[in-house]
Design a protein around this motif. Structure first.
Motif, short mmCIF file in Angstrom:
data_model
loop_
_atom_site.label_atom_id
_atom_site.label_comp_id
_atom_site.label_asym_id
_atom_site.label_seq_id
_atom_site.Cartn_x
_atom_site.Cartn_y
_atom_site.Cartn_z
N LYS A 125 -20.19 -34.76 -19.88
CA LYS A 125 -20.02 -35.92 -19.02
C LYS A 125 -20.84 -37.13 -19.46
CE LYS A 125 -20.17 -37.11 -14.09
NZ LYS A 125 -21.19 -38.14 -14.06
N GLY A 126 -22.00 -36.89 -20.06
CA GLY A 126 -22.87 -38.00 -20.41
C GLY A 126 -23.73 -38.40 -19.24
N GLY A 127 -24.28 -39.60 -19.28
CA GLY A 127 -25.19 -40.06 -18.24
C GLY A 127 -24.50 -40.35 -16.92
N ALA A 128 -25.30 -40.65 -15.91
CA ALA A 128 -24.75 -40.89 -14.57
C ALA A 128 -25.46 -42.05 -13.90
CB ALA A 128 -24.87 -39.62 -13.74
N ALA A 129 -25.63 -43.14 -14.63
CA ALA A 129 -26.31 -44.31 -14.10
C ALA A 129 -25.36 -45.50 -13.95
CB ALA A 129 -27.48 -44.69 -15.00
N GLY A 130 -24.05 -45.24 -13.92
CA GLY A 130 -23.06 -46.31 -13.86
C GLY A 130 -22.63 -46.72 -15.24
N GLY A 131 -22.01 -47.89 -15.34
CA GLY A 131 -21.52 -48.33 -16.64
C GLY A 131 -21.28 -49.82 -16.69
N GLY A 132 -21.24 -50.36 -17.92
CA GLY A 132 -20.99 -51.78 -18.11
C GLY A 132 -22.04 -52.61 -17.41
N TYR A 133 -21.59 -53.59 -16.60
CA TYR A 133 -22.50 -54.45 -15.86
C TYR A 133 -22.71 -53.98 -14.42
CZ TYR A 133 -22.47 -57.41 -19.90
OH TYR A 133 -22.64 -57.87 -21.18
N ALA A 134 -22.41 -52.70 -14.18
CA ALA A 134 -22.68 -52.08 -12.88
C ALA A 134 -23.48 -50.81 -13.15
CB ALA A 134 -21.39 -51.77 -12.14
N GLN A 135 -24.75 -50.99 -13.45
CA GLN A 135 -25.64 -49.88 -13.78
C GLN A 135 -26.93 -49.97 -12.99
OE1 GLN A 135 -26.22 -48.64 -17.94
NE2 GLN A 135 -24.97 -50.39 -18.57
N VAL A 136 -27.58 -48.80 -12.84
CA VAL A 136 -28.97 -48.78 -12.41
C VAL A 136 -29.84 -48.60 -13.66
CG1 VAL A 136 -28.66 -48.03 -10.03
CG2 VAL A 136 -28.73 -46.31 -11.84
N VAL A 137 -30.99 -49.23 -13.62
CA VAL A 137 -31.87 -49.23 -14.78
C VAL A 137 -33.31 -48.95 -14.32
CG1 VAL A 137 -30.54 -50.68 -16.35
CG2 VAL A 137 -31.84 -51.77 -14.53
N PRO A 138 -34.16 -48.44 -15.25
CA PRO A 138 -33.95 -48.19 -16.68
C PRO A 138 -33.09 -46.97 -16.92
CG PRO A 138 -36.15 -47.49 -16.03
CD PRO A 138 -35.57 -48.16 -14.83
N MET A 139 -31.94 -47.17 -17.55
CA MET A 139 -30.91 -46.16 -17.68
C MET A 139 -31.37 -44.92 -18.42
SD MET A 139 -28.35 -44.99 -20.01
CE MET A 139 -27.11 -46.03 -20.75
#
Length: 577
Positions: A125-139
């Motif tokens: 699945k990969g990460g789960a912090a959102g994607g593109g310009y809709a992310q939570v950080v620090p990813m």
């Protein structure tokens, strides 16, 4: 939060990096992060109530959470999705994009999502912090060790396992039957080789030989308790109520019987405080807890959700996988047990995923195919019908991909209109909050409608365990029959006799289908739901119902995501997304 001109701050005005599309990792690295104390200040959390983990992550202190308990709640909004496919749906991306959009239009909003598990991060699945310009950080930090919460849960769970085996080794005062130990070990990694094993070999000094095995940490009952406990006292009490095995007279043995909850609480004390981070637009987001929705209840912690409800006017949260899994458990387990009253829901869909439900292979998803979209839309329709059973008003959010045509998008909008539901094409992946303004405005209207939400769980706790299973299977999965194995039937009878028959059920089922067969896409009806096993989670307060071939310890795919990951010459992690 207002800017110096008195207008709500947004990505366009303050925080978002210049729009140059790259990988999620590249976009996250270009973000302009604010000190976590500034993010907390947007929720009026004082700096002394924030325990910082570096510059951009913090935990909210327990004393402050107790202090705000009597405040009125904001409005709770659920983001769920259609049945997942390899094409992707973007539920977490929608959660973050919608939260950013609500903040953009002046609605004081916090987001609540789950912490990623290392298993899928290094698996498929990969990460789960959102994607593109809709992310939570620090990813990168969020996707890896973060604040150590998962490690604390893993350690607490395995401490109990060690104490149980130690108890049996030193005389077994509780007369625990080694053949009836119910407490497996856990690891936050996909590892099929650990599913079944024999431990304690090597002679009298090496422990009591018995069969054992590992689950993934996100399936642990300690994880479920961590996510459902309202406060620290509740956490401690629930840990003590866990059934870890049975005596030779078949009576249950609880964790408290071997004096384990105190030490487990020590390991969980700091982890239990909610984690605060920020989106790319510097809006507050709680990332706390992380049970899977296919093998557990699939929601972030009650503690983080309740904190967010006290600190903001709107809270956007997500529940794992499709609405038949995550949303059902959010309503029937989390909301029921925590006394939460959701105000609105968003169902996420993509043209690509609907094409797959319509019979298109993944390799052909880039080709326009309106008919396949229409054929696959029955899956979306089924989820719309199901969510209506809970009495919560909803809209559909369409995550737009660059390959989507206007005709395909319109086909989804038209299908939803025929179902009596509004659908919004969203571009927050590419445009940040500017791409979710329209859906945010409508969701706020729904959430503010005092008489529109008539939330109620699907079933009464007074139903028998088997009737609860059949209720979910017939009304949400559209199964024609439910077949329980002899072992499952016997366990249901035994648990009912012990007084656990009134607990809600937590369905462990493939996420890829309404059925227990992952190959049945779309909206199958009349299938047979096979129940293989039933497990008690007495401390969490539910009964796990294992269906089909689902495993509580996943394996890695043929080519895991881990194969492509490395640290580059600049000390940066590559391919973690």
């Amino acid at each position: 939060m207002l800017n110096p001109e008195g207008k709500p701050e947004s990505a366009a005005e303050t925080a978002a990096p210049a729009k140059k599309h790259g990988s999620d990792l590249e976009i996250a690295r270009a973000a302009h992060l604010r000190p976590i104390r500034d993010v907390a200040a947007r929720l009026d959390v004082p700096e002394e109530a924030l325990y910082p983990f570096g510059h951009h992550i913090g935990k909210i202190e327990d004393w402050y959470l107790q202090q705000i308990e009597d405040r009125p709640d904001g409005k709770l909004i659920l983001v769920t999705a259609i049945t997942p496919t390899p094409a992707g749906e973007g539920k977490t991306t929608m959660t973050i994009g919608l939260g950013d959009g609500l903040n953009r239009i002046g609605a004081r909003t916090a987001m609540c999502i789950r912490e990623p598990s290392l298993g899928p991060c290094f698996g498929m699945k990969g990460g789960a912090a959102g994607g593109g310009y809709a992310q939570v950080v620090p990813m990168e930090t969020i996707n890896l060790h973060f604040t150590g919460d998962f490690h604390a849960i893993t350690a607490a769970h395995n401490l109990l396992a060690a104490m149980l085996d130690n108890h049996m080794h030193w005389g077994n005062a509780q007369d625990i039957d080694p053949r009836r130990v119910a407490w497996r070990r856990v690891l936050d990694m996909n590892d099929r080789a650990l599913r079944r094993m024999v431990i304690g070999l090597g002679g009298p000094t090496e422990g009591v030989p018995r069969e054992d095995g590992f689950d993934i940490t996100v399936a642990s009952e300690v994880m479920a308790i961590f996510c459902l406990a309202k406060n620290f006292d509740d956490l401690h009490e629930r840990l003590g109520a866990m059934v870890i095995g049975y005596r030779r007279d078949k009576s249950p043995v609880y964790a408290r019987d071997i004096e384990a909850p105190g030490a487990m609480s020590v390991l969980l004390q700091q982890a239990f405080n909610p984690n605060l981070v920020q989106t790319l637009e510097n809006n507050p987001a709680f990332v706390h807890g992380g049970p899977f929705a296919n093998i557990a209840h699939g929601c972030n912690t009650v503690r983080a959700t309740r904190a967010a409800l006290k600190l903001s006017d709107y809270v956007v949260t997500e529940a794992g996988f499709g609405a038949d899994l995550g949303a059902e458990k959010f309503f029937d387990i989390k909301c029921r047990k925590a006394g939460l009253n959701p105000s609105a829901a968003v169902v996420v869909a993509t043209v690509r995923a609907l094409k797959m439900h319509g019979g298109v292979d993944k390799a052909d998803l880039g080709k326009p195919n309106v008919e396949a979209v229409r054929a696959g839309a029955v899956n979306l329709g089924r989820h719309i019908e199901n969510l209506r059973k809970f009495g919560v008003p909803l809209v559909v959010g369409i995550n737009r991909f660059g390959t989507d045509t206007e005709e395909e998008l319109q086909a989804v909008v038209d299908y939803c209109a025929a179902q009596g539901v509004e659908a919004y094409v969203c571009t927050h992946w590419a445009d940040g909050s500017a791409g979710s303004e329209a859906i945010a405005a409508r969701v706020r209207e729904l959430a503010d409608g005092e008489t529109t939400s008539r939330f109620a769980p699907l079933y009464s706790e007074e139903l028998s365990v088997e009737d609860k299973i059949r209720k979910i299977a017939s009304e949400l999965y559209r199964a024609g029959d439910v077949v329980l194995s002899d072992a499952a039937r016997a366990e249901i009878r035994r648990l009912t006799k012990l007084g656990y028959g009134n607990l809600p059920v937590c369905m462990a089922k493939t996420q890829y289908s309404f059925s227990s067969d992952p190959a049945l896409r779309g909206a199958p009806e009349g299938h047979t739901l096979e129940v293989r096993e039933v497990r008690l989670s007495a401390g969490a307060g539910f009964i796990v119902v294992v269906c089909g071939s689902i495993m509580t310890m996943p394996g890695l795919p043929k080519v895991p995501a881990a194969n492509a990951m490395y640290v580059n010459e600049n000390g940066q992690i590559e391919n973690l997304s």
